[in-house]
Design a protein around this motif. Structure first.
Motif, mmCIF file in Angstrom:
data_model
loop_
_atom_site.group_PDB
_atom_site.id
_atom_site.type_symbol
_atom_site.label_atom_id
_atom_site.label_comp_id
_atom_site.label_asym_id
_atom_site.label_seq_id
_atom_site.Cartn_x
_atom_site.Cartn_y
_atom_site.Cartn_z
ATOM 1 N N LEU A 148 -33.385 42.039 -35.268
ATOM 2 C CA LEU A 148 -33.010 43.129 -34.372
ATOM 3 C C LEU A 148 -31.981 42.612 -33.372
ATOM 4 O O LEU A 148 -32.059 41.462 -32.928
ATOM 5 N N TRP A 149 -31.080 43.495 -32.950
ATOM 6 C CA TRP A 149 -29.995 43.128 -32.032
ATOM 7 C C TRP A 149 -29.674 44.322 -31.142
ATOM 8 O O TRP A 149 -29.579 45.458 -31.613
ATOM 9 N N PHE A 175 -22.907 41.717 -33.858
ATOM 10 C CA PHE A 175 -24.129 41.372 -34.577
ATOM 11 C C PHE A 175 -23.819 40.755 -35.938
ATOM 12 O O PHE A 175 -24.312 39.668 -36.281
ATOM 13 N N TYR A 176 -22.985 41.418 -36.707
ATOM 14 C CA TYR A 176 -22.704 40.920 -38.052
ATOM 15 C C TYR A 176 -21.851 39.656 -38.036
ATOM 16 O O TYR A 176 -21.920 38.845 -38.969
ATOM 17 N N LEU A 177 -21.070 39.462 -36.993
ATOM 18 C CA LEU A 177 -20.399 38.173 -36.833
ATOM 19 C C LEU A 177 -21.428 37.071 -36.602
ATOM 20 O O LEU A 177 -21.334 35.984 -37.184
ATOM 21 N N ALA A 178 -22.423 37.347 -35.757
ATOM 22 C CA ALA A 178 -23.462 36.347 -35.506
ATOM 23 C C ALA A 178 -24.239 36.035 -36.784
ATOM 24 O O ALA A 178 -24.577 34.869 -37.048
ATOM 25 N N VAL A 226 -24.494 32.851 -31.849
ATOM 26 C CA VAL A 226 -23.990 33.732 -30.785
ATOM 27 C C VAL A 226 -22.823 33.055 -30.058
ATOM 28 O O VAL A 226 -21.841 33.718 -29.697
ATOM 29 N N ALA A 227 -22.905 31.746 -29.869
ATOM 30 C CA ALA A 227 -21.799 31.016 -29.229
ATOM 31 C C ALA A 227 -20.538 31.071 -30.089
ATOM 32 O O ALA A 227 -19.418 31.200 -29.564
ATOM 33 N N ARG A 228 -20.691 30.971 -31.412
ATOM 34 C CA ARG A 228 -19.521 31.049 -32.301
ATOM 35 C C ARG A 228 -18.936 32.458 -32.309
ATOM 36 O O ARG A 228 -17.706 32.629 -32.344
ATOM 37 N N MET A 229 -19.793 33.474 -32.258
ATOM 38 C CA MET A 229 -19.309 34.842 -32.159
ATOM 39 C C MET A 229 -18.526 35.049 -30.864
ATOM 40 O O MET A 229 -17.405 35.581 -30.867
ATOM 41 N N ALA A 230 -19.108 34.622 -29.737
ATOM 42 C CA ALA A 230 -18.438 34.786 -28.443
ATOM 43 C C ALA A 230 -17.134 34.002 -28.402
ATOM 44 O O ALA A 230 -16.139 34.469 -27.844
#
Length: 279
Positions: free
Chosen positions: A110-111, A149-152, A165-169
């Motif tokens: 969930l996100w 979300f899907y990037l994470a 999440v750090a790579r997405m950001a």
């Protein structure tokens, strides 16, 4: 923007958190005190994990306001869960439709998100192109939140939640710089695999939206022994919220800028630093 909450601990009726507190999430949908908007009526959603289930969360979302939805009231009075999300939405420009309401679900995950990617239409194509092609058909809506979300998930959410999440950001920050977007990212995020909740607070401008976590239940119980509803919940039961659900001193702590929390957490480790991965 939006308001949200995440609960993890002893199984609890959703009603206990969504409706009963003095400044409940339903109250925040009409009278938010710390958000960009005071009214968050562009849809809502809840997601919950069932004790003894298969690990896949259930999701209920709708496009109307939370404060007058009879189905939400009915569900909240009958669904008991040890881990659930709830979100009330104020759109930042994307369409008001069910597929744009939070929380988002993929498999056991969930996100939900409060914030925005600045000038998202300018970055959207490049961000979407970075999503794993195998995941792309699962994306149903048009929000920046779902793309995040899907990037994470693409960047390894299953193996390393803070790292993904750090790579997405970091990707949002790099693409923002490439396209000349100042301060591209504003986010408070909750993500769960059904066993734990990770909550992140970060913004490019270092002026993130509000986010708070509750003290351990044993600490609150010592402060307020007269609160009957605390007698039947575990010491590890915690909440993360966009705004405190009440005004009792000693219950709520602000999650610092550029940090994340994990629920349930060790008593000596309420939060850890969060930095986007720019490599």
């Amino acid at each position: 923007m939006c308001r949200w909450l995440a609960y993890a601990g002893s199984p609890l009726l959703l009603d206990e958190v969504l409706y009963r507190p003095e400044h409940s999430l339903i109250d925040q949908s009409l009278h938010a005190r710390m958000g960009v908007e005071s009214t968050n009526g562009d849809g809502f959603g809840i997601g919950w994990y069932s004790p003894g289930g298969d690990g896949t969360p259930a999701v209920f979302r709708d496009i109307g306001p939370a404060w007058n939805n009879r189905n939400l009231r009915e569900l909240a009075a009958h669904v008991r869960s040890p881990l659930f999300f709830a979100h009330v939405r104020a759109s930042t420009g994307s369409a008001i439709q069910q597929t744009n309401c939070h929380p988002f679900r993929h498999g056991r995950w969930l996100w939900m998100h409060n914030g925005a990617i600045a000038d998202f239409p300018r970055l959207q194509r490049d961000l979407c192109m970075a999503v794993d092609p195998a995941l792309f058909p699962s994306m149903e809506g048009s929000t920046d939140s779902e793309v995040m979300f899907y990037l994470a998930v693409t960047f390894g959410l299953d193996q390393d939640v803070p790292g993904a999440v750090a790579r997405m950001a970091g990707l949002v920050e790099r693409l923002g710089k490439l396209h000349g977007v100042d301060h591209p990212l504003q986010m408070t995020i909750a993500v769960s695999d059904g066993e734990r909740v990770w909550a992140f607070r970060y913004s490019s401008q270092k002026q993130s939206r509000s986010l708070f976590y509750s003290n351990r239940t044993d600490t609150v119980r010592e402060l307020y022994p007269e609160l009957d509803y605390l007698r039947d919940v575990s010491d590890e039961t915690r909440l993360v919220v966009s705004e405190p659900l009440g005004s009792l001193p000693g219950v709520w702590n602000e999650l610092p800028e550029g940090s994340y929390a994990v629920l349930p957490s060790a008593p000596t480790e309420d939060y850890l630093p969060f930095v986007p991965d720019l490599t």
